[in-house]
Design an enzyme around this catalytic site. Sequence first.
Site, PDB file in Angstrom:
ATOM      1  N   ASP A  54       1.005  -1.221  -0.070  1.00  9.94           N
ATOM      2  CA  ASP A  54       0.003  -0.065  -0.014  1.00  9.94           C
ATOM      3  C   ASP A  54       0.872   1.215  -0.028  1.00  9.94           C
ATOM      4  O   ASP A  54       1.701   1.488   0.686  1.00  9.94           O
ATOM      5  CB  ASP A  54      -0.843  -0.109   1.211  1.00  9.94           C
ATOM      6  CG  ASP A  54      -2.119   0.739   1.124  1.00  9.94           C
ATOM      7  OD1 ASP A  54      -2.005   1.842   0.775  1.00  9.94           O
ATOM      8  OD2 ASP A  54      -3.453   0.529   1.399  1.00  9.94           O
ATOM      9  N   THR A  90      -7.067   4.139  -1.688  1.00 13.82           N
ATOM     10  CA  THR A  90      -7.010   2.479  -1.434  1.00 13.82           C
ATOM     11  C   THR A  90      -7.973   1.394  -1.696  1.00 13.82           C
ATOM     12  O   THR A  90      -7.661   0.625  -2.660  1.00 13.82           O
ATOM     13  CB  THR A  90      -6.658   2.210   0.184  1.00 13.82           C
ATOM     14  OG1 THR A  90      -5.479   2.862   0.548  1.00 13.82           O
ATOM     15  CG2 THR A  90      -6.374   0.730   0.304  1.00 13.82           C
ATOM     16  N   ASP A 211       2.342   2.713   3.292  1.00 15.29           N
ATOM     17  CA  ASP A 211       1.286   3.438   3.128  1.00 15.29           C
ATOM     18  C   ASP A 211       1.241   4.449   4.709  1.00 15.29           C
ATOM     19  O   ASP A 211       1.055   5.613   4.910  1.00 15.29           O
ATOM     20  CB  ASP A 211       0.022   3.028   2.846  1.00 15.29           C
ATOM     21  CG  ASP A 211      -1.235   4.336   2.921  1.00 15.29           C
ATOM     22  OD1 ASP A 211      -1.246   5.088   2.044  1.00 15.29           O
ATOM     23  OD2 ASP A 211      -1.989   3.975   3.949  1.00 15.29           O
ATOM     24  N   HIS A 215       1.906   8.490   5.460  1.00 11.73           N
ATOM     25  CA  HIS A 215       0.984   9.312   6.056  1.00 11.73           C
ATOM     26  C   HIS A 215       1.407  10.062   7.165  1.00 11.73           C
ATOM     27  O   HIS A 215       1.059  11.526   7.238  1.00 11.73           O
ATOM     28  CB  HIS A 215      -0.492   8.480   6.316  1.00 11.73           C
ATOM     29  CG  HIS A 215      -1.420   8.189   5.306  1.00 11.73           C
ATOM     30  ND1 HIS A 215      -2.092   9.266   4.341  1.00 11.73           N
ATOM     31  CD2 HIS A 215      -1.815   7.007   4.737  1.00 11.73           C
ATOM     32  CE1 HIS A 215      -2.446   8.636   3.638  1.00 11.73           C
ATOM     33  NE2 HIS A 215      -2.627   7.225   3.701  1.00 11.73           N
ATOM     34  N   ASP A 256      -1.498   0.585  -4.806  1.00 10.00           N
ATOM     35  CA  ASP A 256      -2.751   0.972  -4.974  1.00 10.00           C
ATOM     36  C   ASP A 256      -2.774   2.626  -5.720  1.00 10.00           C
ATOM     37  O   ASP A 256      -3.545   3.041  -6.428  1.00 10.00           O
ATOM     38  CB  ASP A 256      -3.790   0.884  -3.867  1.00 10.00           C
ATOM     39  CG  ASP A 256      -3.178   1.284  -2.748  1.00 10.00           C
ATOM     40  OD1 ASP A 256      -1.919   1.524  -2.510  1.00 10.00           O
ATOM     41  OD2 ASP A 256      -3.874   1.409  -1.421  1.00 10.00           O
ATOM     42  N   HIS A 257      -1.604   3.259  -4.945  1.00  6.26           N
ATOM     43  CA  HIS A 257      -1.479   4.611  -5.308  1.00  6.26           C
ATOM     44  C   HIS A 257      -0.069   4.915  -4.604  1.00  6.26           C
ATOM     45  O   HIS A 257       0.475   4.300  -4.487  1.00  6.26           O
ATOM     46  CB  HIS A 257      -2.509   5.278  -4.599  1.00  6.26           C
ATOM     47  CG  HIS A 257      -2.820   5.128  -3.011  1.00  6.26           C
ATOM     48  ND1 HIS A 257      -1.788   5.543  -2.126  1.00  6.26           N
ATOM     49  CD2 HIS A 257      -3.551   4.353  -2.578  1.00  6.26           C
ATOM     50  CE1 HIS A 257      -2.009   5.086  -1.012  1.00  6.26           C
ATOM     51  NE2 HIS A 257      -3.307   4.596  -0.876  1.00  6.26           N
ATOM     52  N   HIS A 359      -2.679  10.935  -0.396  1.00  6.98           N
ATOM     53  CA  HIS A 359      -3.123  10.736  -1.613  1.00  6.98           C
ATOM     54  C   HIS A 359      -4.547  10.757  -1.960  1.00  6.98           C
ATOM     55  O   HIS A 359      -5.460  11.057  -0.937  1.00  6.98           O
ATOM     56  CB  HIS A 359      -2.481   9.197  -1.739  1.00  6.98           C
ATOM     57  CG  HIS A 359      -3.104   8.334  -1.027  1.00  6.98           C
ATOM     58  ND1 HIS A 359      -4.472   7.631  -0.757  1.00  6.98           N
ATOM     59  CD2 HIS A 359      -2.760   7.671   0.241  1.00  6.98           C
ATOM     60  CE1 HIS A 359      -4.805   6.876  -0.027  1.00  6.98           C
ATOM     61  NE2 HIS A 359      -3.738   6.889   0.908  1.00  6.98           N
TER      62      HIS A 359
END
Length: 422
Positions: A54, A90, A211, A215, A256-257, A359
């Site tokens: 992620d 996500t 991820d 963050h 996913d990103h 994101h």
Amino acid sequence: MNKLTYSTALILNILTLLLGQVRAQNERREHINKDRANALKQQKKPYVILISADGFRYDYASKYQTKNLLSFGKSGVVAKSLIPGYPSVTFPNHYSIVTGMYPSHHGLVNNSFLEEKSGERYSMGAFSKVRQGKWYGGTPIWVLAEQQKMLTANMFWVGSEAEIKGIRPTYYFDYTENITVNNRIDIIKNWLSLPEAKRPHLITFYISEPDHTGHIYGPEAPETIEALKKVDTAIYKLTEAIKPLGLPVNYIFVSDHGMTEVDRENPIKTPNEIDTAKYTIASSGTMMVVHAKNKADVSILYNKLKIKNDGYKVYLRDEMPDYLHYRSTDDYMNRIGDILLLPDWPRVFSNRRPGIGHHGFDPILVRDMQATFIAWGPSFKENKQIQSFENIHVYPLLTRILNLIYHEKIDGRDEVLSGILK
């Protein structure tokens, strides 16, 4: 402490311990459909492990020299980037990867959204909703495989806990952070060590980093770099654990990103024009989604916001840019809001100082949103670099490797990635 109080405290401590053990066991509980078996024609087909880390941005591997992933890329295929669907968050994009459909088409239009028809809200954190099949359109790759008598296993993936089209994977776990990566690897090895009739040919493997760390600290932080290097090590350990089994296993590593650092000093506050007595804000952050309780009020608010338009763009649902596939004509399940406010990167909507990493932005305008694609194994050509492509094209690639037939209309196209296979 008197004797009675001490006894009561002791009992409470024992009960707490027992409840904790039960909870831990439940969180590690594997769901198995013991009545299923691979059809004979499926037993000699290749194997695919679809891995997602992620928030693993498109440039992380090269920028921070993740040695194992770079090595795997040289022995296989590396894309310039993997382009997520909009919004670049996500749940929608994990589900796009396994259905070959844009978020607006498969129904997960955001991590959280309001379904006006039922009045219900879907949220990635609401486990009761996540496990209801009614939210999920399309045919996930594991459902397609199981329909054709090929066994599948899910070590976490969006939608895998829900019964979709009456089917769940043969092997799957309810999502939890309490199973370590090393234990997850052991579980995958055990799945691939089963007899041919019971051995899954498609396995999904989800890792929540980098991820989470991105963050908190941002994409350039030492903590994030350390997190993605741990991911790199985990993928190496996985391949080493599987290697002695001697199986034709193909690995597809995706995300996913991406992740970007936002302007923390100048967040965009919720516009005063949005009267919560008349309007519902379904989500905010990198996109504010507004539903009017009375549709006659849509144009009133829209016109006010267009005049103000301070640091963001305002769209009606039928005005969104075509290339985002996120307008009224794309909204197959009627879950996109009436008015959409898109902040100008690097600003986000927040009524207080926002976190560092975000994101969700337009992945074409903000390249930091783009993700990673690396694939290697016996089915893939070696040392091949390809251009960026949308994540919806991974689905037909999976069906080609596993020789599965699909008839449903999807957005992904087989010809985009067919050239990377031997």
